[in-house]
Design a protein around this motif. Structure first.
Motif, PDB file in Angstrom:
ATOM      1  N   MET A   1     -22.845  -4.377 -82.806  1.00  0.00           N
ATOM      2  CA  MET A   1     -22.403  -5.506 -83.623  1.00  0.00           C
ATOM      3  C   MET A   1     -21.256  -5.063 -84.524  1.00  0.00           C
ATOM      4  O   MET A   1     -21.386  -4.110 -85.282  1.00  0.00           O
ATOM      5  CB  MET A   1     -23.569  -6.010 -84.486  1.00  0.00           C
ATOM      6  N   ARG A   2     -20.130  -5.738 -84.449  1.00  0.00           N
ATOM      7  CA  ARG A   2     -19.018  -5.440 -85.326  1.00  0.00           C
ATOM      8  C   ARG A   2     -19.310  -6.017 -86.696  1.00  0.00           C
ATOM      9  O   ARG A   2     -19.932  -7.050 -86.842  1.00  0.00           O
ATOM     10  CB  ARG A   2     -17.734  -6.043 -84.772  1.00  0.00           C
ATOM     11  N   THR A   3     -18.855  -5.339 -87.740  1.00  0.00           N
ATOM     12  CA  THR A   3     -19.107  -5.812 -89.092  1.00  0.00           C
ATOM     13  C   THR A   3     -18.189  -6.974 -89.420  1.00  0.00           C
ATOM     14  O   THR A   3     -17.194  -7.240 -88.746  1.00  0.00           O
ATOM     15  CB  THR A   3     -18.857  -4.694 -90.119  1.00  0.00           C
ATOM     16  N   ARG A   4     -18.500  -7.639 -90.537  1.00  0.00           N
ATOM     17  CA  ARG A   4     -17.708  -8.766 -91.020  1.00  0.00           C
ATOM     18  C   ARG A   4     -16.260  -8.365 -91.208  1.00  0.00           C
ATOM     19  O   ARG A   4     -15.343  -9.129 -90.945  1.00  0.00           O
ATOM     20  CB  ARG A   4     -18.319  -9.222 -92.358  1.00  0.00           C
ATOM     21  N   SER A   5     -16.052  -7.124 -91.643  1.00  0.00           N
ATOM     22  CA  SER A   5     -14.703  -6.683 -91.953  1.00  0.00           C
ATOM     23  C   SER A   5     -13.839  -6.508 -90.728  1.00  0.00           C
ATOM     24  O   SER A   5     -12.644  -6.272 -90.843  1.00  0.00           O
ATOM     25  CB  SER A   5     -14.752  -5.367 -92.734  1.00  0.00           C
ATOM     26  N   PHE A  36     -25.028  -8.249 -90.135  1.00  0.00           N
ATOM     27  CA  PHE A  36     -26.249  -8.898 -89.663  1.00  0.00           C
ATOM     28  C   PHE A  36     -27.415  -7.925 -89.488  1.00  0.00           C
ATOM     29  O   PHE A  36     -28.574  -8.325 -89.519  1.00  0.00           O
ATOM     30  CB  PHE A  36     -25.981  -9.631 -88.345  1.00  0.00           C
ATOM     31  N   ASP A  37     -27.092  -6.636 -89.312  1.00  0.00           N
ATOM     32  CA  ASP A  37     -28.129  -5.617 -89.176  1.00  0.00           C
ATOM     33  C   ASP A  37     -28.460  -4.944 -90.504  1.00  0.00           C
ATOM     34  O   ASP A  37     -29.255  -4.001 -90.546  1.00  0.00           O
ATOM     35  CB  ASP A  37     -27.687  -4.554 -88.172  1.00  0.00           C
ATOM     36  N   GLY A  38     -27.851  -5.420 -91.599  1.00  0.00           N
ATOM     37  CA  GLY A  38     -28.108  -4.842 -92.909  1.00  0.00           C
ATOM     38  C   GLY A  38     -27.256  -3.640 -93.249  1.00  0.00           C
ATOM     39  O   GLY A  38     -27.444  -3.031 -94.303  1.00  0.00           O
ATOM     40  N   LYS A  39     -26.311  -3.289 -92.392  1.00  0.00           N
ATOM     41  CA  LYS A  39     -25.448  -2.142 -92.636  1.00  0.00           C
ATOM     42  C   LYS A  39     -24.383  -2.478 -93.674  1.00  0.00           C
ATOM     43  O   LYS A  39     -23.696  -3.491 -93.589  1.00  0.00           O
ATOM     44  CB  LYS A  39     -24.775  -1.706 -91.339  1.00  0.00           C
ATOM     45  N   GLY A 211     -24.804 -12.593 -92.670  1.00  0.00           N
ATOM     46  CA  GLY A 211     -24.419 -11.433 -93.450  1.00  0.00           C
ATOM     47  C   GLY A 211     -24.119 -11.893 -94.867  1.00  0.00           C
ATOM     48  O   GLY A 211     -24.123 -13.094 -95.154  1.00  0.00           O
ATOM     49  N   THR A 212     -23.865 -10.960 -95.771  1.00  0.00           N
ATOM     50  CA  THR A 212     -23.550 -11.316 -97.159  1.00  0.00           C
ATOM     51  C   THR A 212     -22.378 -10.499 -97.666  1.00  0.00           C
ATOM     52  O   THR A 212     -22.138  -9.370 -97.211  1.00  0.00           O
ATOM     53  CB  THR A 212     -24.758 -11.075 -98.101  1.00  0.00           C
ATOM     54  N   GLU A 213     -21.636 -11.077 -98.613  1.00  0.00           N
ATOM     55  CA  GLU A 213     -20.520 -10.369 -99.235  1.00  0.00           C
ATOM     56  C   GLU A 213     -20.443 -10.688-100.727  1.00  0.00           C
ATOM     57  O   GLU A 213     -20.764 -11.799-101.148  1.00  0.00           O
ATOM     58  CB  GLU A 213     -19.189 -10.762 -98.588  1.00  0.00           C
TER      59      GLU A 213
END
Length: 218
Positions: A1-5, A36-39, A211-213
């Protein structure tokens, strides 16, 4: 999974905010998020003003961009790899209908849309809607929008004579943030706090989780 960034995104802000004036938003920020995986991940963000529009440049290992719309103390954003990504900032009315502005990555002007509920449980966003609106260029259109809950997000589809436009949405209180444009156009909705920080969830159309930011000025 690619991150939001790893996705392109930006903001188009249109009005003043409670506790934060629009003219104070340009500047440099630090982004702290969890995918989404909490990373956890971090990045840098620069907001610049362009008339009623605020453009964002996000930097991690490269520079990315996108768009969004401000309503009150909420910031609705779309992010994605191309100019076809759009964001809708919809208010959930007491009668179950939806209404609000929308914009795309190419223009500073905003369109508008009203969704009248035709089928679905009372008090729920899920259902079928008749959609009528105007593009940022002032052209009128109509179609049918379906909204379906999937995990923590909503899957959305707009259909008219030109075909289908899939999207993904997040509900925050009586607001619904929707991003259209395909499998790589995501959506975020932030609360703009009195101290100038922005915080909220984001969604990707390829996942049913959030996800959260949190975005803080440097």
């Amino acid at each position: 999974m690619r991150t939001r960034s790893s996705w392109l995104y930006a903001f188009v802000l249109a009005t003043g905010v409670m506790g934060v004036q629009a003219q104070s938003l340009p500047g440099d920020y630090v982004v702290e998020g969890r995918d989404f995986d909490g990373k956890a991940y971090t990045g840098k963000l620069r907001i610049t003003a362009a008339g009623p529009v605020f453009r964002l440049a996000y930097t991690e290992d490269r520079t990315l961009r996108g768009m969004g719309i401000q309503r009150g103390n909420q910031l609705f954003t779309a992010w994605g790899p191309n100019s076809k990504c759009t964001v809708s900032a919809l208010e959930i009315k007491a009668d179950g209908n939806l209404e609000g502005p929308w914009g795309d990555l190419e223009r500073s002007a905003l369109g508008s849309e009203s969704l009248s509920k035709q089928a679905g449980a009372p008090g729920q966003v899920d259902g079928t809607y008749t959609s009528r609106g105007r593009t940022p260029d002032g052209e009128s259109y109509d179609g049918v929008t379906t909204i379906e809950a999937r995990g923590q997000v909503f899957k959305v589809n707009f259909k008219d004579n030109d075909g289908n436009q899939p999207g993904v949405a997040i509900r925050q209180g009586q607001s619904l943030a929707v991003a259209y444009g395909g499998s790589r156009c995501g959506v975020s909705v932030y609360t703009i706090n009195a101290d100038g920080t922005l915080a909220g969830p984001y969604a990707d159309p390829r996942d049913n989780r959030l996800g959260t930011e949190t975005i803080r000025r440097r």
